[in-house]
Every structure is written in C-alpha cells, then in structure tokens.
Write a protein that holds these residues in place. Structure first.
Motif, PDB file in Angstrom:
ATOM      1  N   LYS A   9     -16.292   6.892  -7.145  1.00  0.00           N
ATOM      2  CA  LYS A   9     -16.703   5.977  -8.219  1.00  0.00           C
ATOM      3  C   LYS A   9     -15.607   5.833  -9.276  1.00  0.00           C
ATOM      4  N   GLU A  10     -14.979   6.947  -9.624  1.00  0.00           N
ATOM      5  CA  GLU A  10     -13.919   6.915 -10.639  1.00  0.00           C
ATOM      6  C   GLU A  10     -12.789   5.963 -10.248  1.00  0.00           C
ATOM      7  N   TRP A  11     -12.342   6.061  -8.980  1.00  0.00           N
ATOM      8  CA  TRP A  11     -11.233   5.201  -8.557  1.00  0.00           C
ATOM      9  C   TRP A  11     -11.691   3.763  -8.342  1.00  0.00           C
ATOM     10  N   GLY A  16       0.326   4.786   2.700  1.00  0.00           N
ATOM     11  CA  GLY A  16      -0.980   5.431   2.778  1.00  0.00           C
ATOM     12  C   GLY A  16      -1.848   4.794   3.849  1.00  0.00           C
ATOM     13  N   VAL A  17      -1.816   3.460   3.929  1.00  0.00           N
ATOM     14  CA  VAL A  17      -2.578   2.737   4.956  1.00  0.00           C
ATOM     15  C   VAL A  17      -2.088   3.135   6.351  1.00  0.00           C
ATOM     16  N   ALA A  18      -0.766   3.221   6.499  1.00  0.00           N
ATOM     17  CA  ALA A  18      -0.191   3.597   7.801  1.00  0.00           C
ATOM     18  C   ALA A  18      -0.674   4.980   8.225  1.00  0.00           C
ATOM     19  N   ASN A  33      -1.349   2.782 -11.461  1.00  0.00           N
ATOM     20  CA  ASN A  33      -2.271   1.693 -11.787  1.00  0.00           C
ATOM     21  C   ASN A  33      -2.263   0.563 -10.764  1.00  0.00           C
ATOM     22  N   TYR A  34      -1.954   0.881  -9.514  1.00  0.00           N
ATOM     23  CA  TYR A  34      -1.938  -0.121  -8.450  1.00  0.00           C
ATOM     24  C   TYR A  34      -3.338  -0.216  -7.854  1.00  0.00           C
ATOM     25  N   SER A  35      -3.994  -1.349  -8.028  1.00  0.00           N
ATOM     26  CA  SER A  35      -5.419  -1.471  -7.709  1.00  0.00           C
ATOM     27  C   SER A  35      -5.737  -1.308  -6.224  1.00  0.00           C
ATOM     28  N   ALA A  36      -4.865  -1.785  -5.326  1.00  0.00           N
ATOM     29  CA  ALA A  36      -5.122  -1.651  -3.885  1.00  0.00           C
ATOM     30  C   ALA A  36      -5.181  -0.184  -3.485  1.00  0.00           C
ATOM     31  N   ALA A  37      -4.297   0.632  -4.060  1.00  0.00           N
ATOM     32  CA  ALA A  37      -4.291   2.060  -3.764  1.00  0.00           C
ATOM     33  C   ALA A  37      -5.509   2.743  -4.378  1.00  0.00           C
ATOM     34  N   ASN A  65      -8.388   2.045  -2.029  1.00  0.00           N
ATOM     35  CA  ASN A  65      -8.297   2.823  -0.791  1.00  0.00           C
ATOM     36  C   ASN A  65      -8.553   4.309  -1.027  1.00  0.00           C
ATOM     37  N   LEU A  66      -8.120   4.798  -2.187  1.00  0.00           N
ATOM     38  CA  LEU A  66      -8.370   6.194  -2.533  1.00  0.00           C
ATOM     39  C   LEU A  66      -9.871   6.418  -2.708  1.00  0.00           C
ATOM     40  N   GLY A  67     -10.530   5.468  -3.386  1.00  0.00           N
ATOM     41  CA  GLY A  67     -11.976   5.544  -3.538  1.00  0.00           C
ATOM     42  C   GLY A  67     -12.694   5.562  -2.199  1.00  0.00           C
ATOM     43  N   LEU A  68     -12.196   4.766  -1.264  1.00  0.00           N
ATOM     44  CA  LEU A  68     -12.844   4.677   0.050  1.00  0.00           C
ATOM     45  C   LEU A  68     -12.713   5.961   0.860  1.00  0.00           C
ATOM     46  N   ILE A  69     -11.549   6.610   0.797  1.00  0.00           N
ATOM     47  CA  ILE A  69     -11.425   7.834   1.594  1.00  0.00           C
ATOM     48  C   ILE A  69     -12.251   8.969   0.984  1.00  0.00           C
ATOM     49  N   TYR A  70     -12.456   8.939  -0.346  1.00  0.00           N
ATOM     50  CA  TYR A  70     -13.345   9.921  -0.963  1.00  0.00           C
ATOM     51  C   TYR A  70     -14.805   9.597  -0.645  1.00  0.00           C
TER      52      TYR A  70
END
Length: 345
Positions: free
Chosen positions: A186-188, A133-135, A160-164, A167-172
């Motif tokens: 906020k949810e992520w 996803g980062v790539a 339940n992988y916190s780094a993802a 990152n998901l929260g950030l793109i939203y």
C-alpha cells in the motif's frame, strides 16, 4: 474631383491583400528556413558524431529512432546508440537495451537487452534500474530472481520513479520476496498513485474492495478505481463497470455507463472486459441486445488475451450458429483480434 467611395474600399482591400501576402511570405520563409536549419543541424550533428562526440552520437540515435528532423531508421539508430554506448553513455546503453528488447533495428535478444540495461543501471539511470528489475522479475535475458528485482525496483523507487514504485508494490502484494507485505504494498502504491500512476490507483481500489491489508471499503475502492479509470487503466474501467451495474460503493445503478466502461476496457485489450462483454452479448440485456456474432468475437479475442474460460463459451456459441453465421463470426473475430489484442512487451 469627386471622391470615389469604392476607390477607398478597394485601396483598403489591396493594402490588406498586400499585408496578407507579406505575412504568407514570412511564414514560407520561416518554414523553409527552419527546414534548412534542421538539415544544417543534422549535417553538423553527423560530423560531430563521426568525430566521436558521445552527445552527438546519442542524439543522432534518438533522431533516427523517433524520425525527428530525419527519416525514421531503426538500424541507423542502433548504429549510433552502439557507438555512444561503447563509450559508456548510460542514455545510449539504455536505448540500445530497448532496441534489443523490441527487435527494432537489431534482432530481438533479451540477453543483450539485459546486459545493456545492467550497464546503464549501474551508472544510476533510473529507467534502466526499473526495467532491470522487470528483467529479473520475469526472467527476461537472465535467471528469474525476485530479490534482485526488489533491489533494482527499490533503487529506482527511492528516486521517485512511479513505474518502479508500482512494481515494488506488486511484488510485496503478491509475496514474491517472502510473505505478502500489504503494508509496504500500500505504501508504494500510494507513492505511485500520488503521481497519477493508473495501475497503482487500480491496485489501491482492489485492496479496498477485497479488504486486503485494509478494512474493506467500497466507497474508497470506487474513489481509487475512478482515478485509475480517468488516467487510462483498462483494469480499473472493467472493475468500475461492476460497481455501476450493481449500484455499489455509493454509485447509482447505471448500466449504460457500465457498458461504456466495459467497451473502453475491452477495446484497450483487457481480456476480462472482453469476456464480460461476450457474456452480455450472449445473454442480452435491456441495454445491450443479444448478439451471438459479437459474443463469439469478444470471446475469441478474450481467449487470445489469456482468458481461458472464453474458449469454452466461444465453442458453445459456435455450436448454435449456422454455417453462414459462423463465417461471419470468424471474420468479425479476426477483426477484433487485430484491433483489440493486447500488445505488450
């Protein structure tokens, strides 16, 4: 025959000495035996790896990479990871991707990194899915594609992988897959923050401070920033310093605490905090005496770390220094840049 009181004491000492020597012998024996066992284990592992055992090849690669039971050797790590990766092992494929990402034991090659991440991610490896996803998000080894970034982040986040989740929260939050979706952001962030992810805690604090997608609430902002700072976020430490300087969010005015937080953040490599320290040293306060040399040095490293405004401030400081002071300032700047340059992938 008279009893000799010293004889009894001497015998006790001699017995105790014997016990001590006995235990020392055991420790030495166990230590030597452990080293011997480790050597036997490595030899056995190499034999299994040479005969094609995927498990042994991947494990041997990790031992070489981390220097466990054997001298660290990135090239050997790459060799064994490749053997296991070519047999389809997702752990080895992901590890090989990391090596290509960092240039450890191989020439740095983001395209090869991307290819190995893709293979591991397609087999369900959560870390590879997140890094894939980062790539896609940053166009490393492939064309930038925010939808694909969202797709792979979501796969890892749902496991339940916190780094993802972060990152998901950030793109939203940033609206990279359409209009900003603050509710999903906020949810992520909350999912990640529940696992003590410091950057998720920082971003929740930022949302409450700025009133993004939530009602503005300085106390909740402070609550999340404190958690982020406690868990190591340099961004949270810098922001929390602002609240201590001004006594906002239910906090008392505590400039010593604020400066301490700024220094911690700056030494972790956060350009914003480095810039803020530069300003404090330039202007001087009751808690931090004016020091143009340190101001120049902090502005220098802040500039290296991407804070554009720092360049102009550094030039202004430089114009007020003597030739000798300028030489000192440059030496100090080199030291700060070496120590406090933010190293990141």
């Amino acid at each position: 025959m008279m009893n000799n009181p010293y004889l009894k004491e001497y015998n006790c000492v001699r017995k105790n000495k014997g016990i001590v020597l006995f235990f020392v012998a055991i420790v030495v024996f166990v230590s030597v035996n452990s080293v011997y066992s480790a050597e036997i284990n490595i030899l056995s592992l190499k034999q299994e790896a040479e005969h094609g055992s995927i498990r042994a090849q991947e494990q041997l690669g990790r031992y070489y990479y981390y220097g466990k039971y054997i001298n660290k050797d990135y090239q050997q790590a790459a060799k064994w990871f490749l053997k296991a990766a070519e047999q389809g092992d997702p752990d080895a494929q992901y590890s090989l991707g990391i090596l290509y990402s960092r240039g450890h034991g191989v020439s740095q090659d983001y395209k090869k990194m991307f290819n190995w991440y893709t293979k591991a991610a397609s087999k369900g490896m959560v870390e590879a899915q997140s890094d894939l996803g980062v790539a896609y998000e940053y166009g490393k080894g492939t064309t930038r594609n925010y939808k694909q970034a969202e797709y792979w982040y979501l796969k890892a986040a749902e496991k339940n992988y916190s780094a993802a989740q972060l990152n998901l929260g950030l793109i939203y939050l940033d609206g990279k897959v359409g209009a900003p979706n603050y509710s999903l952001a906020k949810e992520w962030f909350m999912h990640a923050a529940n696992k003590n992810e410091p950057m998720a805690e920082f971003n929740l604090g930022r949302m409450y401070y700025l009133g993004i997608g939530v009602e503005k609430d300085d106390r909740k902002a402070v609550e999340w920033l404190q958690k982020g700072a406690e868990h190591g976020s340099m961004e949270a430490k810098n922001s929390l310093a602002f609240f201590y300087f001004n006594g906002n969010g239910g906090l008392p005015i505590d400039k010593d605490k604020a400066i301490h937080l700024l220094q911690q953040s700056a030494m972790q490599g956060w350009g914003e905090a480095q810039y803020n320290l530069g300003m404090l040293y330039e202007e001087g306060t009751d808690n931090l005496p004016k020091n143009y040399l340190k101001a120049y040095a902090w502005y220098s490293v802040a500039s290296v770390n991407g804070k554009e405004e720092a360049k102009k401030n550094r030039e202004h400081i430089g114009s007020q220094l003597t030739k000798g002071q300028m030489e000192e300032a440059r030496v100090l700047s080199d030291e700060y840049i070496y120590k406090y340059h933010w190293q990141h992938d």
